[in-house]
Design an enzyme around this catalytic site. Structure first.
Site, PDB file in Angstrom:
ATOM      1  N   PHE A 129       0.781  -1.218  -0.071  1.00  0.00           N
ATOM      2  CA  PHE A 129      -0.018   0.041  -0.068  1.00  0.00           C
ATOM      3  C   PHE A 129       0.852   1.260  -0.112  1.00  0.00           C
ATOM      4  CE2 PHE A 129      -2.025   3.806   2.033  1.00  0.00           C
ATOM      5  CZ  PHE A 129      -3.235   3.614   1.110  1.00  0.00           C
ATOM      6  N   ASP A 214       9.232   2.115   1.442  1.00  0.00           N
ATOM      7  CA  ASP A 214       8.046   3.066   1.878  1.00  0.00           C
ATOM      8  C   ASP A 214       8.161   2.783   3.340  1.00  0.00           C
ATOM      9  OD1 ASP A 214       5.850   4.081   2.879  1.00  0.00           O
ATOM     10  OD2 ASP A 214       4.679   3.501   1.005  1.00  0.00           O
ATOM     11  N   LYS A 245       3.360   9.897   8.251  1.00  0.00           N
ATOM     12  CA  LYS A 245       2.781   9.539   9.507  1.00  0.00           C
ATOM     13  C   LYS A 245       3.570   9.915  10.788  1.00  0.00           C
ATOM     14  CE  LYS A 245      -0.317   6.137   7.824  1.00  0.00           C
ATOM     15  NZ  LYS A 245      -0.159   5.348   6.460  1.00  0.00           N
TER      16      LYS A 245
HETATM   17  C1  LIG Z   1      -0.649   5.769   5.017  1.00  0.00           C
HETATM   18  C2  LIG Z   1       0.299   5.303   4.064  1.00  0.00           C
HETATM   19  C3  LIG Z   1       0.719   5.885   2.827  1.00  0.00           C
HETATM   20  C4  LIG Z   1       0.117   7.081   2.481  1.00  0.00           C
HETATM   21  O1  LIG Z   1      -0.064   8.147   3.315  1.00  0.00           O
HETATM   22  P1  LIG Z   1      -0.952   9.318   3.295  1.00  0.00           P
HETATM   23  O2  LIG Z   1      -0.307  10.355   4.445  1.00  0.00           O
HETATM   24  O3  LIG Z   1      -2.389   8.766   3.744  1.00  0.00           O
HETATM   25  O4  LIG Z   1      -1.045   9.752   1.834  1.00  0.00           O
HETATM   26  C5  LIG Z   1       1.611   5.490   2.204  1.00  0.00           C
HETATM   27  N1  LIG Z   1       2.325   4.374   2.463  1.00  0.00           N
HETATM   28  C6  LIG Z   1       2.183   3.665   3.521  1.00  0.00           C
HETATM   29  C7  LIG Z   1       3.052   2.457   3.838  1.00  0.00           C
HETATM   30  C8  LIG Z   1       1.154   3.939   4.395  1.00  0.00           C
HETATM   31  O5  LIG Z   1       1.081   3.381   5.722  1.00  0.00           O
END
Ligand SMILES: *Cc1c(COP(=O)(O)O)cnc(C)c1O
Length: 382
Positions: A129, A214, A245
Site C-alpha cells: 500500500f 516506503d 505519518k
Molecule cells: C498511510 C500510508 C501511505 C499514504 O500516506 P497518506 O499520508 O495517507 O497519503 C503510504 N504508504 C504507507 C506504507 C502508508 O501506511
C-alpha cells in the site's frame, strides 16, 4: 450550520466511521464527547508517535506559531533546514524533499526514479500500500482500490511478496525502481523477509534500478529503530526512504530522503509542493525527533513491543510484526474492533476481514499495555 444534524451529513462518505467524536487526548488516552475514556492502540494510524498532546511538541508548535508559519519554497526557513540536516545525517546522507503526506512522498520517489531512468518501470509487491493519489494508487495493487479509477499510471509490475527469485527476475534494465514497505502495513502487518529484501537490493544493484523503501508507516521509531531499514532484522539499505505519518506526531508532514548519488537527480522546476517544508510542520517534526532519536527511547519501544507481543501470544493469538507495529489474526476482525471500541473502550483497527492491527503511541505505559491486554482477553472470553 443549520440543517446539519448528524456529524456525517457534510462529509463525503469515503470512510466508514464509528459514531464516536473524540474531543481530547493525552498520551495513549482519548476522551469522547460523552466523557468516556479510551486506551488508544491506533495512534491515528501509527501517526501520533509521542501520544496525544505531548508537552514537547505542543511547546514547539506554540513557539513556532508565534514566530513564522509559511514563506514558500522560494526561501529557506530555519526549522526546515534543521530537519533536513537531521533526517539526512541520520539516514541516507544525500538530501530530502518535504511533502505534506505519505502519498506525496511516494509521488516524489516515483518521479525521482523516472528522472533516474527515463520511461522506467516500477516493481511493487502484492499486498503493498503506497497511497491514494494516482501514482501511489497505481503502485498499490488492490483491485477494489484501483479498478473504479482506471486507467491508472502505466508501467507498474506486481510480484508476490514471498518469492525473492520472482522479484529478482522482474528487475531488469527497464526498471526504474523497486518500491516496497519493509513491513506491509495496510496489507495486514507483514514483515518482508530478509531474503526478499536482500534479493531486491541485489537486483537493484545489478540493474541500476532504485530501491525505494516506503517507511511512511513503519519509520520514525515504530519498529524500535529510528528508520525501519536500520533494524537488525532488515539489514538492507535503500536508495530512497519515504516518510510521513509518525514524522509529525500528528501534524501533517512527509519526506522523501535520498542517497548522495541521487541528490541532483531532480532538478530545479522538476517537482514542488506549496506547503512542503513549512516552518510549523518542520518545527513539530524536529521536536518529535528530539524525543524519538534516542537510544534509551528506542530501547523502550522494543521493550513495550515485546510486552504487548508476549501478552497477546499468551492469549493464544498469532502475532505478527515488529516493535510497536503488531497485528493478530482473528475471524471477523471488524466486528471485534467495533466491540472493543464500545464495550472495552479500546481503539483498535482491522486492516482486513481477519487482521486486528495494534500501532499504539510509542510512549504507551506498561500499565496501559497490561490494561489493554486484560480488555482484549475479556472480549475474547479468555
Ligand atoms: C498511510 C500510508 C501511505 C499514504 O500516506 P497518506 O499520508 O495517507 O497519503 C503510504 N504508504 C504507507 C506504507 C502508508 O501506511
Amino acid at each position: 450550520m443549520s440543517g446539519i444534524s448528524s456529524p456525517a451529513a457534510a462529509l463525503l462518505p469515503t470512510y466508514r466511521r464509528f459514531d464516536v467524536t473524540f474531543v481530547r487526548g493525552s498520551g495513549a488516552r482519548l476522551w469522547d464527547s460523552d466523557g468516556n475514556e479510551y486506551i488508544d492502540l491506533l495512534a491515528g494510524i501509527a501517526t501520533v508517535q509521542l501520544g496525544h498532546c505531548h508537552p514537547a511538541i505542543v511547546a514547539a508548535l506554540e513557539r513556532q506559531a508565534r514566530s513564522l508559519w509559511h514563506v514558500s519554497n522560494f526561501f529557506y526557513n530555519q526549522p526546515m533546514v534543521e530537519l533536513a540536516e537531521r533526517l539526512v545525517t541520520r539516514s541516507l546522507g544525500g538530501g530530502v524533499f518535504f511533502t505534506n503526506s505519505g502519498a506525496e512522498a511516494i509521488e516524489c520517489a516515483l518521479k525521482l526514479a523516472r528522472r533516474h531512468r527515463p520511461r522506467g518501470e516500477f516493481v511493487v509487491l502484492e499486498g503493498g500500500f503506497h497511497g491514494r493519489t494516482f501514482g501511489a494508487l497505481s503502485a498499490t495493487p488492490q483491485p477494489s482500490k484501483q479498478e473504479p479509477f482506471a486507467p491508472l499510471v502505466p508501467g507498474v509490475r506486481v510480484v508476490p511478496r514471498d518469492d525473492p527469485e520472482r522479484l529478482a527476475a522482474s528487475v531488469d534494465e527497464r526498471c526504474a525502481a523497486v518500491l516496497v514497505e519493509p513491513i506491509q502495513g495496510e496489507g495486514g502487518v507483514h514483515p518482508l523477509t530478509r531474503e526478499l529484501l536482500a534479493a531486491a537490493r541485489a537486483a537493484c544493484d545489478r540493474s541500476g534500478a532504485l530501491l525505494v523503501f516506503d517507511e511512511v508507516q513503519c519509520g520514525i521509531g515504530r519498529t524500535g529503530s529510528l528508520f525501519a531499514y536500520q533494524h537488525e532484522d532488515v539489514a538492507v539499505t535503500p536508495d530512497v526512504v519515504c516518510l510521513a505519518k509518525g514524522l509529525g506526531g500528528g501534524f501533517p508532514i512527509g519526506a522523501c530522503v535520498v542517497t548522495p548519488a541521487l541528490r541532483e537527480t531532480l532538478r530545479p522546476g522538476d517537482h514542488g509542493s506549496t506547503f512542503g517544508g513549512n516552518a510549523l510542520a518542520c518545527a513539530v517534526a524536529n521536536a518529535v525527533l528530539d524525543v524519538v532519536d534516542d537510544h534509551a527511547f528506542l530501547a523502550r519501544v522494543r521493550a513495550r513491543g515485546e510486552r504487548l507481543r508476549r501478552g497477546l501470544a499468551e492469549l493464544g493469538l498469532h502475532v505478527r510484526g515488529r516493535g510497536l507495529m503488531l497485528a493478530f489474526a482473528l475471524d471477523d476482525a471488524p466486528a471485534f474492533v467495533e466491540r472493543a471500541l464500545h464495550e472495552a473502550r479500546l481503539v483498535l483497527n482491522a486492516t482486513g476481514p481477519d487482521t486486528v492491527r495494534l500501532v499504539p503511541p510509542l510512549v504507551i505505559e506498561d500499565e496501559e499495555i497490561d490494561s489493554a491486554l486484560a480488555r482484549i482477553a475479556s472480549l475474547l472470553g479468555c
